[in-house]
Design a protein around this motif. Structure first.
Motif, PDB file in Angstrom:
ATOM      1  N   VAL A  21       0.829  -1.204   0.000  1.00  0.00           N
ATOM      2  CA  VAL A  21       0.000   0.000   0.000  1.00  0.00           C
ATOM      3  C   VAL A  21       0.866   1.257   0.000  1.00  0.00           C
ATOM      4  O   VAL A  21       0.470   2.305  -0.548  1.00  0.00           O
ATOM      5  CB  VAL A  21      -0.981  -0.012   1.190  1.00  0.00           C
ATOM      6  CG1 VAL A  21      -0.264   0.283   2.503  1.00  0.00           C
ATOM      7  CG2 VAL A  21      -2.114   0.983   0.968  1.00  0.00           C
ATOM      8  N   THR A  22       2.054   1.193   0.571  1.00  0.00           N
ATOM      9  CA  THR A  22       2.969   2.334   0.531  1.00  0.00           C
ATOM     10  C   THR A  22       3.452   2.594  -0.889  1.00  0.00           C
ATOM     11  O   THR A  22       3.498   3.742  -1.358  1.00  0.00           O
ATOM     12  CB  THR A  22       4.165   2.095   1.464  1.00  0.00           C
ATOM     13  OG1 THR A  22       3.695   1.950   2.806  1.00  0.00           O
ATOM     14  CG2 THR A  22       5.141   3.265   1.409  1.00  0.00           C
ATOM     15  N   LEU A  23       3.818   1.537  -1.595  1.00  0.00           N
ATOM     16  CA  LEU A  23       4.233   1.687  -2.986  1.00  0.00           C
ATOM     17  C   LEU A  23       3.097   2.227  -3.847  1.00  0.00           C
ATOM     18  O   LEU A  23       3.319   3.063  -4.737  1.00  0.00           O
ATOM     19  CB  LEU A  23       4.722   0.349  -3.539  1.00  0.00           C
ATOM     20  CG  LEU A  23       6.045  -0.196  -2.978  1.00  0.00           C
ATOM     21  CD1 LEU A  23       6.332  -1.577  -3.547  1.00  0.00           C
ATOM     22  CD2 LEU A  23       7.192   0.763  -3.293  1.00  0.00           C
ATOM     23  N   LEU A  24       1.883   1.760  -3.569  1.00  0.00           N
ATOM     24  CA  LEU A  24       0.746   2.198  -4.368  1.00  0.00           C
ATOM     25  C   LEU A  24       0.415   3.662  -4.137  1.00  0.00           C
ATOM     26  O   LEU A  24       0.226   4.428  -5.098  1.00  0.00           O
ATOM     27  CB  LEU A  24      -0.474   1.332  -4.049  1.00  0.00           C
ATOM     28  CG  LEU A  24      -1.750   1.669  -4.823  1.00  0.00           C
ATOM     29  CD1 LEU A  24      -1.595   1.353  -6.294  1.00  0.00           C
ATOM     30  CD2 LEU A  24      -2.946   0.915  -4.240  1.00  0.00           C
ATOM     31  N   THR A  25       0.345   4.070  -2.868  1.00  0.00           N
ATOM     32  CA  THR A  25      -0.096   5.429  -2.560  1.00  0.00           C
ATOM     33  C   THR A  25       1.011   6.467  -2.723  1.00  0.00           C
ATOM     34  O   THR A  25       0.813   7.499  -3.364  1.00  0.00           O
ATOM     35  CB  THR A  25      -0.653   5.495  -1.124  1.00  0.00           C
ATOM     36  OG1 THR A  25       0.329   4.973  -0.213  1.00  0.00           O
ATOM     37  CG2 THR A  25      -1.919   4.675  -1.004  1.00  0.00           C
ATOM     38  N   PHE A  26       2.176   6.188  -2.146  1.00  0.00           N
ATOM     39  CA  PHE A  26       3.259   7.171  -2.164  1.00  0.00           C
ATOM     40  C   PHE A  26       4.166   7.044  -3.388  1.00  0.00           C
ATOM     41  O   PHE A  26       4.867   8.000  -3.737  1.00  0.00           O
ATOM     42  CB  PHE A  26       4.104   7.050  -0.896  1.00  0.00           C
ATOM     43  CG  PHE A  26       3.367   7.400   0.355  1.00  0.00           C
ATOM     44  CD1 PHE A  26       3.177   8.729   0.725  1.00  0.00           C
ATOM     45  CD2 PHE A  26       2.839   6.414   1.161  1.00  0.00           C
ATOM     46  CE1 PHE A  26       2.485   9.056   1.875  1.00  0.00           C
ATOM     47  CE2 PHE A  26       2.149   6.732   2.319  1.00  0.00           C
ATOM     48  CZ  PHE A  26       1.967   8.053   2.683  1.00  0.00           C
ATOM     49  N   MET A 124      -1.706  -1.285 -11.991  1.00  0.00           N
ATOM     50  CA  MET A 124      -2.035   0.108 -11.718  1.00  0.00           C
ATOM     51  C   MET A 124      -0.944   1.051 -12.224  1.00  0.00           C
ATOM     52  O   MET A 124      -1.233   2.145 -12.712  1.00  0.00           O
ATOM     53  CB  MET A 124      -2.249   0.311 -10.215  1.00  0.00           C
ATOM     54  CG  MET A 124      -3.518  -0.325  -9.692  1.00  0.00           C
ATOM     55  SD  MET A 124      -5.017   0.258 -10.544  1.00  0.00           S
ATOM     56  CE  MET A 124      -4.947   2.015 -10.163  1.00  0.00           C
ATOM     57  N   TYR A 125       0.308   0.631 -12.118  1.00  0.00           N
ATOM     58  CA  TYR A 125       1.406   1.473 -12.601  1.00  0.00           C
ATOM     59  C   TYR A 125       1.308   1.691 -14.108  1.00  0.00           C
ATOM     60  O   TYR A 125       1.495   2.800 -14.602  1.00  0.00           O
ATOM     61  CB  TYR A 125       2.746   0.832 -12.249  1.00  0.00           C
ATOM     62  CG  TYR A 125       3.945   1.594 -12.773  1.00  0.00           C
ATOM     63  CD1 TYR A 125       4.452   2.699 -12.089  1.00  0.00           C
ATOM     64  CD2 TYR A 125       4.564   1.207 -13.958  1.00  0.00           C
ATOM     65  CE1 TYR A 125       5.538   3.397 -12.576  1.00  0.00           C
ATOM     66  CE2 TYR A 125       5.650   1.902 -14.455  1.00  0.00           C
ATOM     67  CZ  TYR A 125       6.141   2.994 -13.757  1.00  0.00           C
ATOM     68  OH  TYR A 125       7.222   3.696 -14.258  1.00  0.00           O
ATOM     69  N   VAL A 126       0.976   0.629 -14.834  1.00  0.00           N
ATOM     70  CA  VAL A 126       0.901   0.729 -16.290  1.00  0.00           C
ATOM     71  C   VAL A 126      -0.406   1.383 -16.727  1.00  0.00           C
ATOM     72  O   VAL A 126      -0.422   2.266 -17.595  1.00  0.00           O
ATOM     73  CB  VAL A 126       1.059  -0.669 -16.924  1.00  0.00           C
ATOM     74  CG1 VAL A 126       0.840  -0.596 -18.442  1.00  0.00           C
ATOM     75  CG2 VAL A 126       2.430  -1.246 -16.611  1.00  0.00           C
ATOM     76  N   ALA A 127      -1.528   0.961 -16.130  1.00  0.00           N
ATOM     77  CA  ALA A 127      -2.836   1.450 -16.573  1.00  0.00           C
ATOM     78  C   ALA A 127      -3.014   2.936 -16.313  1.00  0.00           C
ATOM     79  O   ALA A 127      -3.743   3.613 -17.052  1.00  0.00           O
ATOM     80  CB  ALA A 127      -3.948   0.659 -15.883  1.00  0.00           C
TER      81      ALA A 127
END
Length: 228
Positions: A21-26, A124-127
């Motif tokens: 979740v840290t990688l996703l949000t921040f 999510m990173y690509v999309a």
């Protein structure tokens, strides 16, 4: 001994969940969207769901029904149609929710949970990458002219914003002679600055804080583009 091993397993899964979740949000969401107020919401939803799933999972079969009703309640609070929260932000809501669910399931192996979490982060990173459809924008435009012909409206929008891809006429006011159009368009490619423009690129206007959905008010007398 069993309780100690159980706590160690939960702590390991919690570490994986916090990392994901840290990688996703921040690492992905905030650098791209700059919605600071949504960061604690994502983290809190993720950790809270992890705690609920881990607690109900340790109960055994008695917690399955409660887990199902709990997830239904969490999903019901996420509104899909909202002006304040855009659709890509709703996607982050669901991703943080699923991350908490995957990492919180005690019966799911750590390797499997890590692999599925990695797939979610990669998707999510690509999309939501800025270079994907980078020139496509959305704006709500108020024109001080009522176009009765579709071709004239398309030409007017193309002159002000860029190539119109799709639009919806939200309001037509013959008294004040204006119309409100929700338009999705493609920005023109950057061109070298005109003489006297200090070399600035001549591109379509869009406020940085608005992201991919801007609300613009333009007038029919603006020849060089939308009013600022």
């Amino acid at each position: 001994m069993d309780s100690t091993e159980n706590l160690g397993l939960i702590a390991t899964h919690l570490g994986l969940d916090l990392l994901a979740v840290t990688l996703l949000t921040f690492g992905v969401f905030h650098p791209r969207h700059r919605r600071r107020e949504l960061v604690p919401a994502y983290v809190a939803l993720n950790v809270a769901l992890f705690a609920v799933v881990a607690a109900l999972g340790s109960v055994g079969n008695d917690g399955g029904l409660a887990l199902g009703f709990g997830l239904f309640g969490v999903l019901s609070i996420v509104r899909l149609r909202s002006d304040a929260v855009q659709h890509q932000e709703v996607a982050y809501y669901f991703t943080t929710l699923v991350l908490g669910l995957l990492c919180g399931l005690p019966g799911l192996g750590l390797g499997v949970a890590a692999g599925l979490a990695g797939i979610l982060l990669l998707v999510m990173y690509v999309a939501d990458h800025p270079r994907l459809y980078a020139r496509e924008r959305r704006a709500v435009v108020t024109l001080d002219v009522v176009h009765r012909d579709t071709g004239a409206l398309r030409a007017d929008l193309a002159r002000r914003l860029g190539e119109p891809l799709r639009w919806t006429v939200q309001e037509v006011d013959y008294v004040r002679d204006l119309m409100v159009v929700d338009v999705r368009y493609r920005e023109p490619q950057a061109r070298p600055g005109r003489p006297g423009s200090d070399g600035a690129a001549d591109i379509a206007w869009e406020p940085a804080a608005a992201g991919n959905c801007a609300r613009v008010a333009v007038t029919a007398t603006a020849v060089n583009g939308p009013a600022r």
